[in-house]
Design an enzyme around this catalytic site. Structure first.
Site, PDB file in Angstrom:
ATOM      1  N   ASP A 355       1.107  -1.603   0.214  1.00 58.65           N
ATOM      2  CA  ASP A 355       0.128   0.471  -0.394  1.00 58.65           C
ATOM      3  C   ASP A 355       0.710   1.029  -0.026  1.00 58.65           C
ATOM      4  OD1 ASP A 355      -2.806   0.115  -0.113  1.00 58.65           O
ATOM      5  OD2 ASP A 355      -3.119   1.023   1.695  1.00 58.65           O
ATOM      6  N   ASP A 417      -8.820  -2.476   2.450  1.00 54.21           N
ATOM      7  CA  ASP A 417      -8.470  -1.542   4.002  1.00 54.21           C
ATOM      8  C   ASP A 417      -9.633  -2.416   5.358  1.00 54.21           C
ATOM      9  OD1 ASP A 417      -6.586  -0.034   2.976  1.00 54.21           O
ATOM     10  OD2 ASP A 417      -7.950   1.342   1.895  1.00 54.21           O
TER      11      ASP A 417
END
Length: 538
Positions: A355, A417
């Protein structure tokens, strides 16, 4: 994993060999002296002239429709010029400075340049900025057509740039949806696990045959998954218009399955529709499924297809997308199982690096200086399809700002997420059940997730740029779970998930099963007990 989307007022664009700061603003059009009107997105450069922040302080001026011209030579100026008006001209054939200079010396109080291409800030050099004293902004060609259709020839315009709020209230909805999904999914996964162990202990797995099998994640699977994520993200960045429809179709199928999985525990409690269809040779129907399962399947497919058809209806389609997305996440959390805290740590750390790399490092590698993650999550602004990836929770902005009108009307949070920390929360709940710890691991990890999400929102507000949410979620959930295990002196068992023995002559524990003595007690379930009834339901 999908970065949370920022709400910056200023965007950095590259033009020639210099950097130009452009800002989003609003152009309020109305008919004559009418108080009612409509706002349109504009992109301007405050170095030409600043715009007021409040509409009441902006001058309402008559527009002069010169969109048949590019205003590059004095011959393009109509007789009498543009006294106390704002001309609308087409982009092209000459520089922004030449256009605005002609407009200013002929009495214009501003300039709207209509662009068929991507909106970029009207640039110039320092001496040109000092010479010009009227605002100049770009307006999209699509908006110009709507203006011509909506308002008459005596239309007026007022240009202004309201200040972007630091935090949008839609973040509250995203927070509640994300934390709620993680909490419910983690709790459901653990509760489903104890029921499954109970059924195996009783040698009665008939009721479980309709449930999906769990998938234990191995280190090799984690590595393959990360490589696939990287490859797919890069392919979407370079071939977005070709792959976006494949992603939409995949989401429709996966969300329909997830919605069925979430609704089935409720539907099977309904005493109607248990009869089976007649014998047949139809695909997937030769085993004579119950009528209620067919009705539920048809309903889930209909909801998914409805979203697929009307996915670009901004007023309400986001509600359907969020509902389907939450159902998909719940399905994944109860189906995918991390067997040890070691596997949890490996998955979260690897995706943490993934990420951060695709949000913060890739802008240094791309020619445009854009983050691959943020660009793909929000949809490239130069995409010919103008489609958006559905693998996000999205909520429209609830405040009045230029970004609502421009290309960022929603705040986004990627499914990754939610799913990645959610798998750790589910592991914690199963461990709570194994150790009979009153869900201390589950509660601590869920609270850690909520704190990590709040930190993400604060970082968005302070840094005004796209954030890799896992940068904050991974440390908050991993360190919280680790701290609880250290505090309770259970780290060896929590790390490996097996090998813990208490009173080996009578009671044994293993992460692949639960306390056998507990199962013997569990055979005498009291349906009036709300918690035991919950286990039976799921």
């Amino acid at each position: 994993m999908g970065a949370a989307r920022p709400s910056p007022l200023a965007l950095l664009c590259i033009r020639s060999d210099s950097q130009v700061l452009g800002e989003y603003g609003m152009a309020h059009f109305s008919d004559g002296g009418s108080s009612k009107g409509k706002d349109y997105c504009i992109f301007f450069n405050s170095q030409w002239a600043r715009l007021p922040q409040d509409l009441s302080k902006a001058a309402r001026l008559q527009t002069y429709d010169l969109t048949t011209s590019v205003l590059c030579s004095p011959s393009d100026v109509p007789e009498g010029g543009f006294p106390n008006s704002i001309p609308m001209v087409m982009r092209g054939n000459c520089t922004f400075y030449e256009k605005v200079r002609l407009a200013q010396i002929n009495g214009a109080k501003g300039l709207l340049i209509v662009s068929k291409d991507r909106l970029t800030p009207p640039s110039g050099n320092k001496s040109q900025y000092e010479e010009i004293g009227i605002p100049v902004a770009l307006l999209s060609y699509k908006d110009m057509l709507d203006i011509s259709k909506t308002f008459g020839e005596k239309r007026q315009v007022a240009m202004y740039a309201p200040k972007e709020p630091v935090v949008d209230y839609n973040m509250v909805l995203i927070f509640l949806m994300a934390v709620g999904t993680v909490a419910v999914g983690g709790y459901w996964a653990g509760s489903r696990d104890i029921k499954k162990r109970y059924m195996k202990h009783k040698r009665d797995d008939g009721a479980e045959k309709q449930d999906e099998e769990t998938v234990d994640v191995t280190p090799i699977m984690i590595c393959v998954f990360v490589v696939m994520c990287c490859s797919m993200l890069v392919l979407l960045y370079f071939f977005y218009d070709h792959l976006v429809y494949m992603t939409i179709a995949t989401f429709c199928l996966a969300s329909a399955v997830g919605l069925y999985s979430c609704l089935w525990p409720f539907v099977r409690r309904i005493p109607f529709g248990k009869c089976r269809i007649p014998e047949n040779n139809l695909p997937y129907c030769h085993k004579r499924p119950q009528v209620r399962t067919l009705i539920l399947s048809a309903f889930c497919i209909a909801v998914s297809v409805t979203w697929g058809v009307f996915r670009n209806e901004d007023q309400w389609a986001w509600i359907l997308q969020d509902a389907l997305g939450i159902a998909f996440c719940l399905y994944m959390l109860k189906t995918i199982r991390l067997p040890t805290f070691k596997a949890c740590t490996l998955l979260l750390v690897v995706l943490f690096v993934y990420d951060v790399f695709f949000v913060f490092i890739t802008p240094l590698l791309t020619e445009s200086g854009e983050s691959i993650m943020v660009e793909v999550a929000a949809g490239p602004s130069d995409s010919s399809t103008h489609e958006k990836l559905p693998m996000v929770l999205k909520v429209p902005r609830l405040n009045s700002s230029p970004l609502v009108l421009c290309d960022r009307p929603f705040s986004l949070l990627g499914f990754g997420d939610i799913l990645v920390p959610g798998l750790l929360v589910a592991y914690c709940h199963r461990f709570d059940i194994l150790m009979q710890t009153s869900r201390i691991y589950f509660l601590a990890c869920t609270i850690g997730y909520g704190i990590g999400l709040l930190i993400t929102f604060v970082a968005l507000a302070l840094m005004q740029m796209g954030q890799p949410a896992l940068l904050y979620l991974v440390p908050c959930t991993l360190l919280t779970s680790l701290a609880v295990a250290l505090w309770r002196k259970e780290l060896p068992l929590f790390w490996t998930g097996s090998g813990f023995v208490v009173n080996t002559k009578s009671t044994s524990f293993d992460f692949t099963g639960i306390c056998l003595k507990c199962l013997e007690t569990f055979t005498t379930i009291d349906p009036r007990d709300p918690e035991q009834k919950f286990y039976l339901l799921w």
